[in-house]
Design a protein around this motif. Structure first.
Motif, short mmCIF file in Angstrom:
data_model
loop_
_atom_site.label_atom_id
_atom_site.label_comp_id
_atom_site.label_asym_id
_atom_site.label_seq_id
_atom_site.Cartn_x
_atom_site.Cartn_y
_atom_site.Cartn_z
N VAL A 99 0.49 -0.97 0.30
CA VAL A 99 0.25 0.15 0.27
C VAL A 99 0.94 1.03 0.44
CG1 VAL A 99 -1.77 1.50 0.86
CG2 VAL A 99 -1.49 -0.97 1.20
N ARG A 100 0.85 1.63 -1.27
CA ARG A 100 1.76 3.26 -1.03
C ARG A 100 0.24 4.84 -1.15
NH1 ARG A 100 2.97 2.22 -6.39
NH2 ARG A 100 2.53 3.98 -6.46
N MET A 101 0.77 5.39 -0.21
CA MET A 101 0.40 6.39 0.19
C MET A 101 1.02 7.84 0.58
SD MET A 101 -1.65 5.51 4.32
CE MET A 101 -1.93 7.05 4.02
N LYS A 102 0.74 8.86 0.01
CA LYS A 102 1.05 10.45 0.27
C LYS A 102 0.94 10.99 1.18
CE LYS A 102 2.89 10.86 -4.50
NZ LYS A 102 3.03 11.81 -5.56
N VAL A 103 1.86 11.53 2.30
CA VAL A 103 1.50 11.71 3.98
C VAL A 103 1.96 13.76 3.82
CG1 VAL A 103 0.46 9.82 4.78
CG2 VAL A 103 2.43 10.47 5.31
N ARG A 104 1.68 13.73 5.12
CA ARG A 104 2.51 14.89 5.76
C ARG A 104 1.52 15.43 7.06
NH1 ARG A 104 2.65 20.74 2.13
NH2 ARG A 104 0.36 20.55 1.97
#
Length: 400
Positions: free
Chosen positions: A307-312
């Protein structure tokens, strides 16, 4: 099928731009001085002189030619000529003469420290007569992900290489792992063809996805660009969309009372992303979730490779893929990964096999539930905000 012509490899090491240094031709041959990042000698550094073969294409282009501009790419291989150990002043003397490297593209590799902690890979400048100083910097760990389904791992080929270096990585499932390589800019080669360029900064751990012919698959589960409250799967199969719930005294500031779409922020350059803002005290937490289907619907995600996801953000949180069947009190068995957000946008890569198993909290192994996934959830335990974009199921070409 991906396969590599390995007969010309000088070796497969687990261990940028090609930085030119000066060289010193003495009566005994080429000499270099091994230094660390603060310009101190590195005694006992192992330094190897290599010669490059297999120019790209038949006649080698200039160093500034972009690899994508070369119509017929031929991988370049290197052959070790000599290996020597640096003395107390960092000096290494080779028998190979400077004129033997002119026009033949010679490189030096330096390795020092426990477990190859310091490395360098650099071209020798055959036109310069000054003493060559090679700078050994903290080495890099590199994982090249393919996006292939786990079931396709046997047809990925045995290795990939960094062009014009001694470094190659063997197939580890659907990934290729370089344990230690020097910092620099490299072209990754598979099946005698470039599959991408990679820039490696000293001392980092790099995890990158590169497309491998027809074997790479990914399903963009949510990118928020459509501006509604439904995940992308709803375009094909109906579901109820995203929900957000505070627990044990926690509260949401965003989304606000107007609904989920109030938390969607429009970035002109990259589209919309989700911006969650909250207040959490003591043992409270907030959660974000969505069902993949209606009620008891579920999907087989056993081909998932990550599972890939971009977060900040500024919080600790957990990502979970949950079984469709409720056990008790609105609890579901789940594969769960703990992680942390940082101030800048970061792509998280959460892999099956690395989930946290804790049966008393309904956390089970991925293999136990992977063929019957019904819910995607995020549990946030502290901090004040979390921003999310591009949730991708890697290894999944489509969901049925």
């Amino acid at each position: 099928m991906l396969g590599l012509i390995l007969a010309a490899f000088s070796g497969c090491s687990d261990s940028g731009p090609e930085t030119a240094g000066a060289t010193s031709e003495t009566t005994n041959g080429i000499a270099v001085v091994a230094l660390d990042g603060v310009h101190k000698p590195v005694p006992q550094a192992r330094v190897t002189l290599y010669q490059r073969a297999g120019f790209t294409p038949a006649e080698s282009p200039s160093e500034d030619v972009n690899i994508q501009d070369v119509s017929q790419f031929l991988p370049s291989y290197v052959t070790a000529l000599e290996t020597s150990t640096a003395d107390d002043s960092g000096m290494v003397q080779f028998e190979t003469r400077l004129d033997q490297c002119q026009g033949a593209r010679c490189y030096v590799e330096g390795i020092a420290g426990e477990d190859s902690s310091l490395m360098v890979w650099t071209k020798i400048n055959a036109a310069d007569s000054l003493a060559d100083e090679i700078e050994l910097l903290p080495s890099v760990s590199l994982t090249v992900r393919t996006g292939a389904a786990v079931s396709d791992s046997t047809v990925l080929g045995s290795s990939v290489m960094l062009d014009a270096t001694p470094y190659c990585a063997k197939n580890d499932g659907n990934d290729f792992v370089f344990t230690h390589v020097p910092a620099g800019l490299y072209t990754i080669v598979a099946n005698s063809q470039p599959v991408g360029d990679i820039s490696l900064d000293a001392g980092t751990s790099v995890d990158t996805l590169l497309w491998f012919q027809d074997l790479s698959h990914e399903y963009v589960f949510e990118d928020f660009d459509d501006g509604d409250n439904l995940n992308n799967l709803a375009k094909i199969y109906p579901n109820y969309g995203w929900y957000y719930i505070p627990h044990k005294g926690a509260t949401f500031e965003s989304p606000d009372s107007t609904g989920f779409t109030s938390a969607l922020i429009d970035d002109v350059a990259s589209g919309k992303y989700l911006s969650l803002k909250f207040t959490i005290q003591d043992s409270g937490y907030v959660m974000l979730g969505t069902h993949l289907g209606l009620d008891s619907g579920y999907y087989d995600l056993s081909a998932l490779s990550a599972v890939r996801m971009k977060v900040r953000g500024d919080c600790m949180f957990a990502v979970a893929l949950e079984h469709y069947r409720q056990i008790e009190n609105n609890n579901y068995n789940k594969a769960l990964w703990f992680t942390k957000a940082s101030d800048g946008w970061t792509e998280l890569v959460l892999r099956p096999g690395e989930e946290i198993v804790d049966s008393k909290n309904y956390q089970v192994s991925w293999d136990e539930i992977s063929s019957e996934i019904g819910i995607f959830s995020i549990f946030i335990y502290n901090g004040s905000f979390l921003e999310i974009d591009e949730i991708v199921f890697e290894g999944i070409g489509s969901i049925e």
